[in-house]
Design a protein around this motif. Structure first.
Motif, mmCIF file in Angstrom:
data_model
loop_
_atom_site.group_PDB
_atom_site.id
_atom_site.type_symbol
_atom_site.label_atom_id
_atom_site.label_comp_id
_atom_site.label_asym_id
_atom_site.label_seq_id
_atom_site.Cartn_x
_atom_site.Cartn_y
_atom_site.Cartn_z
ATOM 1 N N HIS A 80 29.474 25.148 82.181
ATOM 2 C CA HIS A 80 29.328 24.377 80.942
ATOM 3 C C HIS A 80 30.669 23.734 80.608
ATOM 4 N N SER A 109 28.217 32.647 83.638
ATOM 5 C CA SER A 109 28.715 31.790 84.712
ATOM 6 C C SER A 109 27.751 31.721 85.895
ATOM 7 N N ALA A 112 34.803 27.170 80.426
ATOM 8 C CA ALA A 112 34.085 28.026 79.479
ATOM 9 C C ALA A 112 33.685 29.343 80.145
ATOM 10 N N ASP A 113 33.431 29.287 81.462
ATOM 11 C CA ASP A 113 33.082 30.496 82.224
ATOM 12 C C ASP A 113 34.138 31.584 82.077
ATOM 13 N N LYS A 139 38.537 34.299 71.930
ATOM 14 C CA LYS A 139 37.082 34.231 71.813
ATOM 15 C C LYS A 139 36.593 34.851 70.515
ATOM 16 N N HIS A 188 32.406 21.462 77.309
ATOM 17 C CA HIS A 188 32.212 20.916 75.966
ATOM 18 C C HIS A 188 32.536 19.432 75.896
ATOM 19 N N GLN A 215 33.404 33.583 79.017
ATOM 20 C CA GLN A 215 32.043 34.133 78.984
ATOM 21 C C GLN A 215 31.480 34.234 80.409
ATOM 22 N N ARG A 234 24.837 29.442 72.924
ATOM 23 C CA ARG A 234 25.272 30.472 73.878
ATOM 24 C C ARG A 234 26.777 30.424 74.091
ATOM 25 N N TRP A 235 27.384 29.250 73.884
ATOM 26 C CA TRP A 235 28.765 29.038 74.277
ATOM 27 C C TRP A 235 29.712 29.009 73.086
ATOM 28 N N ARG A 284 30.592 29.523 67.577
ATOM 29 C CA ARG A 284 29.605 29.151 68.582
ATOM 30 C C ARG A 284 29.260 27.674 68.438
ATOM 31 N N SER A 285 29.002 27.039 69.556
ATOM 32 C CA SER A 285 28.721 25.612 69.558
ATOM 33 C C SER A 285 27.363 25.319 68.932
#
Length: 377
Positions: A359, A288, A280-281, A325, A361, A284, A336-337, A330-331
């Protein structure tokens, strides 16, 4: 089939297997490159709105297939601070059911990697020989599931699969999945397909790579991996395509010429699966905690960090990750992710500290997988 003015060959819609996505027409031809990036972003914004309105997939389940070593310097474009030279990535397979354009239930298997085939890619073949000399193979590879054993656990037969696809064909021996009319070296008879009724959805440019391999591509493709695969088992497409309600394959070139990403609409919104990034980093970096990733991305003014083992076209790969992206929701678990799940994800293992995802998922699990006959009744 004729060629359009922008150089792309249109998809043959006579079978209604796939439909082109007009929002992205011509965006990869725009010049200069800064304007192309913004055109990709704008097209993804417009398509996302229409995609959400079309409906959701019936079900999607993910399964870990195997864990394999990967050079840490590739995973985050050389931005991360590495103590260990190697990290581990975990390959995922997805089983997706959705309504096709003909109104019938369809089953897609995404990324059914056969580990024995992947081991024959030049990079992994050399790495395997090295690990054997050290007698340390168990430290490098871990197996979770074989692709052909997953569907029976869901109540399906492998014969029920309509399509399979990979985001690209790095380390894939397609013969071991789709079957071959030729005998693979070391075997005694032609390979039977794992999924007898499935077609391989493959981008024309990815398929073309096997016709003439560039030295910068060679280490990651299995030599002869397409030899003898029957032509009628292939569904070749160009550009971006929709498969049915709630599922599309978006052309995301750069990592490879024919790279494409899975996009699905679920009760939690849009998910994207891709190997353009390793965690995920990657999409975004501003969030990170991997040392170096946030700092380097900020220094260069970049909003994504590439998976950099090939860099066939890094500018295209950057644009493709922005495309991904922009599509992702968004989750609801952590807003944020963005919901982007790598098809091969950096493992969250302490032994590769400090290169541990900020992070993850986890897997995807939506809906109920059903056999086609039950669905029709």
């Amino acid at each position: 089939m004729t060629t359009e003015a922008n150089g792309r060959r249109p998809v043959d819609q006579s079978t209604e297997l796939v439909r082109p996505i007009p929002e992205f027409d011509g965006v990869h031809d725009i010049w200069p490159r800064g304007k192309r990036l913004e055109a990709v972003r704008d097209a993804a914004t417009r398509y996302r709105e229409r995609f959400l309105a079309q409906g959701q997939v019936k079900a999607i389940k993910s399964f870990d297939i195997a864990a394999a070593p990967y050079p840490a310097r590739f995973a985050f474009q050389g931005y991360s601070v590495n103590i260990n030279p190697m990290i581990t990535i975990i390959n995922r397979m997805f089983v997706i059911q959705f309504e096709g354009f003909d109104g019938k239930l369809k089953t897609l298997v995404w990324e059914p990697t056969v580990a024995a085939g992947s081991a024959e890619a030049p990079f992994y073949h050399s790495l395997q020989e090295f690990s054997q000399k050290l007698k340390a193979e168990k430290l490098f590879v871990k197996y979770y599931n074989d692709p052909d054993t997953v569907l029976p656990r869901l109540g399906l037969r492998n014969e029920d699969v309509d399509y399979i696809s990979f985001d690209h064909l790095h380390v894939q021996d397609v013969r071991m999945i789709m079957g071959s009319d030729e005998v693979i070296e070391g075997e005694t008879e032609p390979r039977e397909p794992l999924f007898p009724n499935a077609k391989l959805l493959v981008h024309r440019r990815e398929l073309g790579t096997f016709e003439s391999m560039h030295p910068m591509q060679w280490a990651w493709y299995v030599d002869g991996g397409m030899n003898g695969v029957p032509q009628d088992r292939l569904e070749i497409f160009d550009g971006d395509v929709e498969l049915g309600v709630g599922v599309s394959l978006l052309w995301t070139p750069g990592h490879t010429d024919g790279n494409h990403s899975l996009v699905v609409n679920t009760p939690d919104g849009v998910w994207v699966s891709s190997e353009n990034g390793m965690a995920a980093d990657s999409w975004q970096p501003e969030l990170s905690k991997i040392p170096g990733v946030k700092q380097q991305a900020s220094f260069y003014g970049r909003e994504v960090v590439l998976n950099g083992n090939t860099l066939e076209d890094s500018l295209d790969q950057y644009d493709s990750m922005v495309k991904e992206k922009t599509m992702a929701s968004r989750s609801p678990r952590d807003s944020r992710w963005l919901q982007i799940i790598p098809s091969s994800e950096c493992a969250p293992w302490k032994r590769q500290w400090p290169v541990v995802p900020t992070h993850s998922h986890g897997g995807l699990d939506y809906g109920t997988i059903v056999v086609p006959e039950r669905a029709s009744r």
